[in-house]
Write a protein that holds these residues in place. Structure first.
Motif: not given
Ligand code: ZN
Length: 389
Positions: A81-90
């Motif tokens: 999920l942390l990876d998903v957050f980074r992806f969505l924030s990019a």
């Protein structure tokens, strides 16, 4: 566009490298939340008073709720999920179109780490020993109240319940470990299929095709027996299409970092398919064709060893134990002894009826002993770790 394959290649650009191991404190994750471009809200407190957070993004009509780590010793999906957050924030990368498709069509709400106290202790249960995944009717734990409160205010159409599974699961009756397992939970004892459950099944069937490209044969599904007090079953009962994803073992991946990546890919793929309705072309039959999980693996299987003249097999499991230094060690014990010819081992030693342990062994004994042949030491097992002498 086959986003799944492209994302598979570019995953490293989005991986949250601040945490790359299974054991961490809730505060290690909590302090990262402000780094992401998602709306953070405190939705409750744990038994020990730690804040419980939701993180939200997107403003589409399709509402999707995802939560992780109801069980404190099941961290893989939280890291994904942390990876998903980074992806969505990019911004301004080659995935802008994919991101916009998701965020324009969906409203996303995440509840990472439902069980922060259990995360700190690395225990399944919460601080007062309640299993949060069996508290859906009484809703006694504050963590359960927060999750159900989020459901009542956010009113999701889809829910993702993210867990880790133990190393003893295999796929069907094969020697392939269950790296990923799915379930579209039942909403009542007859295991009937209504429209929301049908959507869960189709979504799983569709994303299964993608993950099979990366781990052929490594995907199983759980029994859909109805658990009246389980969270997913009760979400499904309220007409929310619920998907259970369990992360399991993969060869040479003790920290489950490859499985973390698979979770990331599966979550983004799911969001995209919900955003575009593409999963609707999959079928219930494809879901049913996913093999069931078996329970036939031991971490170590010693075959055909002679104990007091009896030729037996020893099944040994390595149980994770948290250390004070925020690491993990293993407590390896003999779980079974006898005819284990229908079992598999992540590590296997066949003694071919020519070896004997230095001392008699019983179920429950520690997996630390020397194996002799003709009175000479040939192998040593040290807390479940096998070495040839
Ligand atoms: Zn679990």
């Amino acid at each position: 566009m086959d986003w799944f394959s492209v994302l598979d290649e570019r995953y490293d650009s989005y991986k949250e490298t601040a945490i790359e191991q299974r054991r961490y404190l809730f505060s290690d994750v909590e302090k990262l939340f402000d780094n992401y471009n998602l709306t953070k809200t405190v939705i409750g407190k744990s038994v020990r008073g730690q804040s419980l957070y939701s993180l939200a993004k997107g403003n589409g009509d399709k509402r999707i709720l995802l939560w992780s780590q109801m069980h404190g010793n099941e961290p893989t999906a939280t890291l994904a999920l942390l990876d998903v957050f980074r992806f969505l924030s990019a911004k301004d990368d080659s995935f802008t179109e994919l991101r916009q498709t998701i965020l324009q069509n969906c409203s996303l709400c995440f509840f990472p780490i439902v069980n922060p106290d259990g995360t700190d202790d690395y225990t399944r249960r919460n601080a007062v020993d309640i299993d949060l995944n069996r508290d859906a009717l009484r809703k006694q734990a504050p963590e359960t109240k927060a999750l159900f409160g989020l459901k009542d205010t956010f009113k999701p159409h889809f829910a993702f319940n993210l867990h880790d599974q133990r190393t003893f699961y295999n796929i069907g009756d094969t020697a392939i470990p269950a790296t990923i397992s799915f379930l579209a939970p039942s909403y009542e004892v007859s295991r009937a299929i209504n429209a929301p459950r049908e959507q869960s099944m189709k979504l799983i069937a569709s994303i299964n095709k993608k993950v099979q490209q990366l781990i052929p044969g490594g995907v199983g599904k759980y029994s859909d027996e109805f658990y009246p007090t389980a969270t997913g079953d009760n979400f499904q009962k309220e007409g929310i299409s619920t998907v259970l994803i369990e992360s399991g073992p993969f060869p040479n991946d003790p920290e489950r970092q490859y499985v973390r990546k698979l979770n990331f890919l599966l979550i983004i793929q799911s969001l995209y398919e919900i955003a575009t309705d593409t999963y609707l072309s999959a079928t219930i039959e494809e879901y049913k064709a996913i093999p069931d999980n078996g329970k036939q693996f031991f971490d170590v299987l010693i075959k055909n060893i002679l104990i007091d003249g009896y030729q037996v097999d020893l099944g040994i499991n390595l149980n994770e134990k948290p250390t004070k230094e925020l690491g993990l060690e293993y407590d390896a014990k003999i779980e079974d002894l006898g005819d284990l010819s229908y079992y598999f081992g992540h590590t296997v030693l066949d003694c071919e009826a020519q070896h004997t342990p230095e001392k008699p062994l019983k179920v429950g004994d520690s997996a630390t002993f020397t194996i002799l042949k003709d009175e000479k030491a040939k192998y040593k097992l040290t807390n479940g770790v096998l070495t040839e002498l």
